[in-house]
Write a protein that holds these residues in place. Structure first.
Motif, PDB file in Angstrom:
ATOM      1  N   GLN A 415      -4.255   4.867  -0.998  1.00 39.11           N
ATOM      2  CA  GLN A 415      -4.055   4.391   0.369  1.00 39.11           C
ATOM      3  C   GLN A 415      -2.569   4.149   0.661  1.00 39.11           C
ATOM      4  O   GLN A 415      -2.058   4.532   1.711  1.00 39.11           O
ATOM      5  N   ASP A 416      -1.838   3.528  -0.312  1.00 43.65           N
ATOM      6  CA  ASP A 416      -0.413   3.253  -0.124  1.00 43.65           C
ATOM      7  C   ASP A 416       0.397   4.549  -0.045  1.00 43.65           C
ATOM      8  O   ASP A 416       1.311   4.694   0.773  1.00 43.65           O
ATOM      9  N   GLU A 418      -0.698   7.571   0.884  1.00 42.80           N
ATOM     10  CA  GLU A 418      -0.959   8.266   2.143  1.00 42.80           C
ATOM     11  C   GLU A 418      -0.204   7.608   3.292  1.00 42.80           C
ATOM     12  O   GLU A 418       0.355   8.281   4.159  1.00 42.80           O
ATOM     13  N   SER A 419      -0.152   6.268   3.288  1.00 43.53           N
ATOM     14  CA  SER A 419       0.570   5.546   4.354  1.00 43.53           C
ATOM     15  C   SER A 419       2.069   5.850   4.316  1.00 43.53           C
ATOM     16  O   SER A 419       2.688   6.083   5.357  1.00 43.53           O
ATOM     17  N   TRP A 420       2.692   5.842   3.094  1.00 45.95           N
ATOM     18  CA  TRP A 420       4.152   6.069   2.977  1.00 45.95           C
ATOM     19  C   TRP A 420       4.506   7.517   3.293  1.00 45.95           C
ATOM     20  O   TRP A 420       5.472   7.785   3.987  1.00 45.95           O
TER      21      TRP A 420
END
Length: 1000
Positions: A415-416, A418-420
């Protein structure tokens, strides 16, 4: 040395290139350099000197460099002087270019180029010029070596300055010494004088230091001697006569007195030692009697105390005997106490073990308890496999929980990441924009830096331009005032000269004597001599006016020169700064500084922006790699989780069968382990209690038998009589002390000398001790006095030996000081042996002056028609020193008088003869270098026609030595007499030269 050709470009008053052909001018042997005042006649001579030595003569040498450049020269024309000459048989060409502020090739303003020099030599066989050097230092050393003269000598010998020699004729010995010292380089003799003076001072310092050290030793001897010396040390100072003899004599007396005192001290010590020995013997006898008397008294007192303690001593002996009997019963008592303690401990342990068992085992014996323990252990052994299965089930549960935690962590990573990664393109574009902005700022800062330095230079030049503008106005006003004053003083001098010429007959008539021929007409009768009228102007008034005019002219020339320097500086500053006002240039420079500072600040972030982009790219790669690894771990976890679930189902079925009613197999095993341990402990406790009871019964029987045999009615009586170690040691110590004390008292009372001393009267040791202390104190005082006397003798001997050594060392130093002081006084002219008070340098200069006077006389006689002769005089002038006097002998009167009494015209040709004679002597001194070209600067206007002819004849005779002489003058009559001429014509655009040879 012969000059051939001189090329002058942008030098002094010459704005363009001017060429002087000395070969053509020297063909006649005598040529004239003339032109109006200020046209640049002297500048031609300056150019010759500058080409040879890189500097101009005399006062003109201050402020060289850019100030040599002509104000009339074009900005792009460089100042240059080229001289072609022959010296020592070599034909050379010297080119000199002073520093030059040329216009910049790009932009506005100027830049300064360094000075340049070049030396070439003409090679006859090759018919070409060969470069020798382009170094200022090498060119200067080569020319100075070839000419054999320094610049000062050249300017005094080749460029003959008539004004300097006129002053030389009238100067005092000190001024003549300075000029001759520069020309003949006699400073080495002055250095000899200085060196002798320094050696005299050094020798004097050494002698004074030696005397001071000797006096210091004498005062130390006085301190060491104290009050024993019969005579006081005389009050002496370094350098006083007889210092050494006085100090040594006083030291001898002090040493003799000190040795007498040491002998007396030895006698006093011997007497004190004998008295102390006798007192010590008496004190020892008294102390021995007193000791024996005290010993007897103490023994009687100790015997009385023993009698008083006899009952307690008997009681202690009885108790010691019962304790020894009880010691035979002690092992049985110890064994019974041990058995009783063991029985109590075993009974207590049995009770505690039975309390932990179930009620069904309360009355069971040791064999029954052991059988029940074995049965529990057998059941426990059957649970080993089930316990391993239960442990494995726990591991499976923990591993399953770990897989769940990894799954949650990988979900957070995905999740981190994909967000960055979703904002990566925006982030990279922002960093790239920062880098481009900083790069543009750096380029802008470089462009501004290129513009900033010229702006600063223009601002600095503008400020100098403003300052020089004010200085130019001030210098112009001073120059105008000086020029007007010089014109007024000249007019005044000419008026006085005209008035004097009108009354010159009265001056001549004042010297007429009846019977003596007239100097004008030769008549011996003087019927009507002219009389001085009112307001007659004499020679002194005319000379004073001339001196005032000359000083005013010199000041006007100096102010004109300063005005030229300031104008040249103003022109240079104006050329660099332009016409822009200073305030506007300051604003432009400040604006550039602000823009440059801002650009530099913006450009300073370029490195940081690049680092941030690099870090972001690294982070992007790390995020992508982390996402890929998390996806791989998620796929591997699925198969692993299924395997763990199948193994867990099988293990749970096995454990359900093994644990029974317990919560777990481990709990069931713990119950069985606890039961087997309790049963085993109880069985051991029952057996230990039975064994302890039997041992206690056996110990009671052995104790009763041992007490009966030792003589005690009961075991308790034996136990009460028994002594512990401390009590036994205390009783034994008391009995031993009683026995020792009794034996010691009997021994003392039995001593014969002690009993005899008791019968004598009581001794008094205190009185004997006081007598002994008094004798010891007298011995110490005598020994201290002896030591002090010995130290005094040793110190006086040491100081006397050092003083003797100092006196021996000072003897040669005093002789050297006297010899050096005598030589220094003779060389400095201060010694009484130097009757004429003539210094060494003055003596050498006097010999040179005598040579110069002899060489000058040969020409002075011709110029004065045999009337005057120059002679050297070494007479003292007043209270000053002698050696550099210069007199003239007048053949008409037969008298010798000072050169300062010569008239203006006489002074001129006398100084000219002196200059030519000095040139010959300096030339010989320089190694015989031929000087084929000479210049004589001004002074011909003060000569009448006849004297002028005679002077020109003398100058023309110089051709006999193959010399050519250039006369620098603006006297109009010389233009008719000298055909070869070099005319300097001044104009508004600068001066030019016009040359006319003999053939013209």
């Amino acid at each position: 040395m012969r000059l051939h050709c001189l090329d002058i470009t942008a030098f002094g008053p010459f704005g363009t290139t001017q060429k002087v052909d000395f070969d053509e001018l020297s063909a006649a042997g005598l040529f004239l350099l003339h032109g109006p005042t200020g046209a640049g006649k002297t500048s031609v001579l300056d150019a010759v000197c500058y080409a040879l030595y890189g500097a101009v003569p005399g006062a003109r040498q201050s402020g060289q460099g850019l100030t040599l450049r002509s104000d009339h020269a074009a900005p792009a024309t460089r100042t240059e002087v080229r001289l072609e000459l022959t010296v020592a048989g070599r034909r050379l060409e010297i080119t000199r270019q002073p520093p030059w502020a040329r216009p910049k090739k790009r932009g506005t303003g100027t830049t300064t180029e360094k000075a340049q020099s070049r030396l070439r030599e003409y090679e006859g066989p090759a018919g070409a010029w060969k470069d020798l050097s382009r170094s200022h230092q090498e060119v200067g050393e080569e020319i100075t070596q070839l000419l054999g003269m320094s610049r000062e000598q050249f300017c005094q010998v080749v460029l003959l300055p008539q004004g300097d020699f006129a002053r030389f004729l009238r100067a005092d010995a000190e001024a003549r010494g300075k000029l001759l010292g520069r020309l003949f380089d006699t400073h080495r003799f002055a250095e000899v004088e200085k060196r002798l003076t320094e050696r005299r001072r050094a020798a004097e310092t050494e002698v004074r230091d030696g005397d001071a050290a000797l006096l210091a030793d004498a005062h130390r001897m006085q301190q060491a001697a104290g009050d024993i010396a019969e005579m006081a040390l005389p009050d002496l100072a370094p350098g006083d006569p007889g210092l050494a003899e006085t100090v040594l004599a006083w030291a001898a007396v002090a040493r003799g007195t000190a040795r007498e005192r040491l002998t007396l001290a030895h006698s006093a010590v011997s007497a004190a030692e004998s008295a102390q020995a006798a007192a010590d013997r008496v004190l020892d006898d008294v102390r021995e009697v007193a000791r024996l008397q005290r010993r007897f008294t103490e023994a009687r007192e100790r015997a009385t105390r023993l009698e008083e303690r006899s009952d307690s001593h008997q009681e202690a002996r009885t108790r010691m005997e019962r304790g020894r009997k009880a010691e035979a019963v002690a092992p049985a008592l110890d064994l019974r106490d041990v058995g009783e303690a063991e029985h109590r401990r075993a009974s207590t342990a049995e009770a505690h073990a039975r309390a932990a068992l179930p009620a069904s085992f309360a009355d069971a014996g040791a064999p029954g308890l052991a059988a029940a323990a074995r049965r529990a252990a057998e059941e426990l052994g059957g649970l080993a496999s089930a316990r391993r299965a239960e442990a494995r089930l726990g591991e499976l549960t923990e591993e399953r929980a770990g897989l769940d935690r990894q799954e949650r962590a990988d979900e957070d990573v995905l999740q981190d990441a994909e967000s960055w990664l979703g904002t990566w393109e925006t982030t990279r574009a922002a960093h790239q924009a920062c880098i481009e902005t900083a790069q543009e700022a750096a380029t802008r800062a470089e462009q501004l830096a290129v513009r900033r330095d010229p702006a600063r230079a223009r601002l600095r030049a503008a400020r100098e331009r403003d300052r020089f503008a004010k200085d130019t106005d001030d210098a112009h006003e001073r120059a105008l005032a000086s020029r007007a004053h010089a014109t007024d003083t000249r007019a005044h001098w000419l008026d006085l000269k005209e008035q004097r010429l009108k009354g010159i007959a009265a001056e001549l008539a004042a010297g007429l004597v009846d019977g003596d021929p007239c100097a004008v007409c030769g008549a011996t009768e003087h019927p009507a001599p002219a009389r001085k009228i009112a307001g007659h102007v004499g020679r002194e008034a005319e000379e004073q006016a001339l001196a005032v005019h000359q000083r005013a002219g010199e000041k006007a020339t100096e102010d004109e020169r300063r005005l030229g320097v300031v104008r040249e500086a103003l022109a240079a500053a104006s050329a660099e700064a332009g016409d822009t006002p200073t305030d506007r240039l300051a604003e432009q420079e400040a604006e550039l500084e602000r823009e440059y500072g801002g650009a530099r600040a913006a450009a300073s972030g370029l490195h940081t922006a690049r680092e941030r982009l690099a870090h972001a790219e690294l982070e992007h790669g790390r995020r992508v790699a982390a996402r890929q690894k998390a996806e791989l771990r998620a796929a591997a976890r699925l198969s692993h989780r299924d395997t763990l679930d199948r193994e867990r189902t099988l293990l749970e079925e096995e454990l359900t069968r093994a644990r029974g009613a317990a919560e777990s197999v481990a709990a069931r095993a713990a119950q069985l382990e606890r039961r087997a341990a309790l049963l085993t402990r109880a069985a051991d406790a029952v057996r230990a209690a039975e064994d302890a009871a039997q041992r206690l019964k056996d110990a009671d029987a052995r104790l009763a038998d041992a007490a009966f045999r030792a003589g005690f009615s009961t075991p308790q009586a034996a136990a009460d009589a028994l002594l512990d170690d401390a009590a036994h040691r205390d009783l034994q110590r008391r009995l031993d002390a009683w026995q020792s004390e009794e034996a010691a008292v009997r021994a003392v009372l039995a001593e014969a000398d002690t009993a005899a001393a008791a019968q004598r009267p009581a001794a008094d040791p205190r009185a004997a001790e006081q007598s002994a202390e008094t004798a010891a104190r007298r011995l110490r005082d005598a020994a201290s006095a002896q030591d002090a006397a010995a130290r005094r003798c040793a110190e006086l001997d040491r100081l006397s030996a050092r003083a003797t050594t100092s006196v021996r060392r000072l003897g040669p130093l005093r002789e050297e000081h006297d010899r050096v002081a005598r030589m220094a006084g003779l060389a400095a002219g201060t010694s009484a042996e130097n009757e004429r008070r003539m210094r060494l340098e003055s003596y050498v200069l006097a010999a040179r002056l005598e040579q110069v006077a002899a060489a000058a006389t040969a020409r002075l006689r011709r110029m004065s028609s045999g009337r005057y002769t120059l002679v050297h005089s070494d007479d003292r002038a007043g209270r000053g020193r002698s050696g550099l006097g210069l007199h003239v002998v007048d053949a008409w009167t037969g008298r010798e008088r000072d050169t300062a009494t010569l008239s203006g015209g006489e002074t001129f040709f006398a100084s000219l003869a002196l200059a030519l004679g000095l040139a010959d002597v300096v030339t010989d001194e320089a190694g015989g270098v031929r000087l084929d070209t000479l210049f004589i600067d001004e002074g011909f206007g003060s000569l009448d026609d006849q004297t002028l002819d005679e002077v020109l004849d003398v100058l023309d005779s110089l051709r006999e030595r193959d010399r050519s002489v250039g006369i620098v003058s603006h006297v109009a009559d010389l233009r008719r007499r000298v055909h070869a001429q070099l005319e300097v014509v001044k104009g508004r655009t600068g001066s030019v030269v016009r040359q006319r040879g003999v053939q013209d």
